[in-house]
Design a protein around this motif. Sequence first.
Motif, PDB file in Angstrom:
ATOM      1  N   UNK A   1      -7.774 -50.750   7.999  1.00 35.92           N
ATOM      2  CA  UNK A   1      -7.140 -50.444   6.715  1.00 35.92           C
ATOM      3  C   UNK A   1      -5.624 -50.411   6.842  1.00 35.92           C
ATOM      4  N   UNK A   2      -5.120 -49.805   7.906  1.00 30.95           N
ATOM      5  CA  UNK A   2      -3.669 -49.825   8.109  1.00 30.95           C
ATOM      6  C   UNK A   2      -3.175 -51.245   8.369  1.00 30.95           C
ATOM      7  N   UNK A   3      -3.995 -52.051   9.045  1.00 34.08           N
ATOM      8  CA  UNK A   3      -3.625 -53.455   9.236  1.00 34.08           C
ATOM      9  C   UNK A   3      -3.556 -54.182   7.898  1.00 34.08           C
ATOM     10  N   UNK A   4      -4.483 -53.867   6.981  1.00 36.12           N
ATOM     11  CA  UNK A   4      -4.454 -54.506   5.662  1.00 36.12           C
ATOM     12  C   UNK A   4      -3.221 -54.087   4.865  1.00 36.12           C
ATOM     13  N   UNK A   5      -2.798 -52.836   5.011  1.00 35.63           N
ATOM     14  CA  UNK A   5      -1.590 -52.384   4.307  1.00 35.63           C
ATOM     15  C   UNK A   5      -0.367 -53.145   4.791  1.00 35.63           C
TER      16      UNK A   5
END
Length: 681
Positions: free
Chosen positions: A162-166
């Motif tokens: 999820x942090x990678x997607x952000x």
Amino acid sequence: MEEIYSSPDTQGPSSFSGSKVQRKKHVSASSISSQNDLEKDMTEEDQRRMKTASDYHTKHESALVWRDVTVTISGKRKYSDKVVKGCTGYAVPGTLTVIMGPAKSGKSTLLRALAGILPNTAKVYGEVLVNGRKSEFKYGNYGYIGRKDELIDTLTVREMLYHASLLQLPGFISRAEKAAMVEDAILAMSLQEYSDSRIGSNFHSKGLSNGEIRRISIARELITNPQFIFIDEPLYHLDCVSSLLMMVMLKKLASTGRTVIFTMYHSSTEVFGLFDNICLLANGKMLFFGETLSCLQHFANAGFPCPVMQSPSDHFLRAINTDFDKIISMCKNWQDEHREFSTVKMDTAAAIQTIETTYKASADALAVESMLVKLTEKAGPMIKSKGHANVFECILILTWRSCLNMARDFRYFWLRLMLYMLLMISMGTVFTNIGHTLFSVKARVVAVFFFIAFTSLLSIGGFPSHIKEIKVYSHEKAARHTGLIPFLLGNLLSSIPFLFLISSLCSVVIYFLLGLRSDFSLFMYFVLNFFVCLLINEGMLMILASFSPNVFKGMLTMVFLQIIMMLVAGYFRLRDELPRAVWKYPLSYLVFHTYAIEGLLENEYVGVSFAVGQIGSISGEKALRDSYDISSSRNAKWINLLILVIIALGYRLILFLSLYMGEKCRSWPYRSYRENKCFVN
């Protein structure tokens, strides 16, 4: 050709555009008219954002062609700078293309050349065509997974993705859509069972296996829905079961219309059967390109048929790996007494020459040339770059992610906090009840010096975590997910609360156990002084981590630097008594220990006097004359604090320059063609 380069509007119902075409058949004429009116009212920016957002859901099938690719890297090989020599091949959607060969055969170099991410020292000659066009890969359209997995151990699988997607996706895509893309990536790599599990180990959990961590690295690159996936050794450090599961996952990814290219040294028979095309290398030369079954026939035609009970990849490597010559010579006596060690009856160099010559005159080589002509006779759609988070968003994301990491990583701050508290209690009890007379001055100078010196030494405990931070940043910077300034600011901002917590708690213990002056303003100066010292040590550790990823060497270097700083800090010998060359100028003026100790002693003794006899008195700075040099000015401690702040900022600037120059000068493993400026047609 039309199947490979199909436009979004002609794709199947699973694609975003295709489903829209199907829905239009059931829409009335009035609704179509109202939709057109709505599109006219939309601003150009809104239309661009809708189009960009749809790119993350649309499946664009793209093919890759390379012709006569030669890669030279200065100093890479002793015998020649040519690491890859005249390789030709292709990769089409829906297929698995493997680049196979012995160690140091040029597999990874060829893969990086195709992805456009070679180091600065490399030069590429030949053609690499994407959809029949001479163009570089755009951001978001390809994913490169290196041999090493750089993940944050303290996060769960879902948090990591999820942090990678952000970071990877633009801000105008809603968080709900980003979360849905993360779930799609988790599903694609069959990580549902581990989605809420922590990646690394801790006190109560073991952590994920190598195969699961490898799949997380691939899932991270799937978030932007790339058309091309490049993987260097996907089966690296995996057992046979994990290897087969990994290849099944990759086969499933390829079936969605993606183009998957990867390197491999060795595979089992089951894994080998999943490959579609194979590019076989030896000493940088291409010995075969084509279908995997055709490769078996090619070796048979060259005089090296594969034995019935032997894996095809084992047979290929046995025939073209020069290391086997050494093994055979070592086991020659054993062969004479028993059976033959190998079915290959020829010297490896001669075998390589025979296989290469046979391929150039074979129908397989003609079939490859025919396919290249078909793939390049008509240019397909040009791939476009996708958006990602802006600088401000990256700073916020990295700050929050670093806070999570620091809060969960026991080694990062909590272990140091425990050690600091034990040190404070130990020092405080040793120097307690020393009084406030003239005779207590020297004891307090000793206490202040060892307080600054030992707390600086204990900061080394966080060095392994800093190395991990640098490695994760290096991967994300190379993949263009973030930048240098967001990383530095995120790391600095996230560390401030933890460092201030350490400085406050430790100061409460040591300040009152040492019996320092009971004044809140003086206490807060003590806290600020210690806090800035911790910031300086963090900067030093980050600089060392950027230069040396080796934990042992880095910690030894830090200890050595801290000892040198202690020697010239003015305690063992006053600054004016130090040898002028090197030790006094410039070292004693560069180390932060000097200004930290001076500031703390000025905070305690400036404005204080001690009674001498019944009628005389002596000022605090004069009482310190034989123990330490301080100024009699009431503003001197603030000047020392300002110098400490400047040193802390200076170390951050050095860290910036270290990482920035490393990107420019060192052989970073990720570069685009345009950044390399070495792509030659």
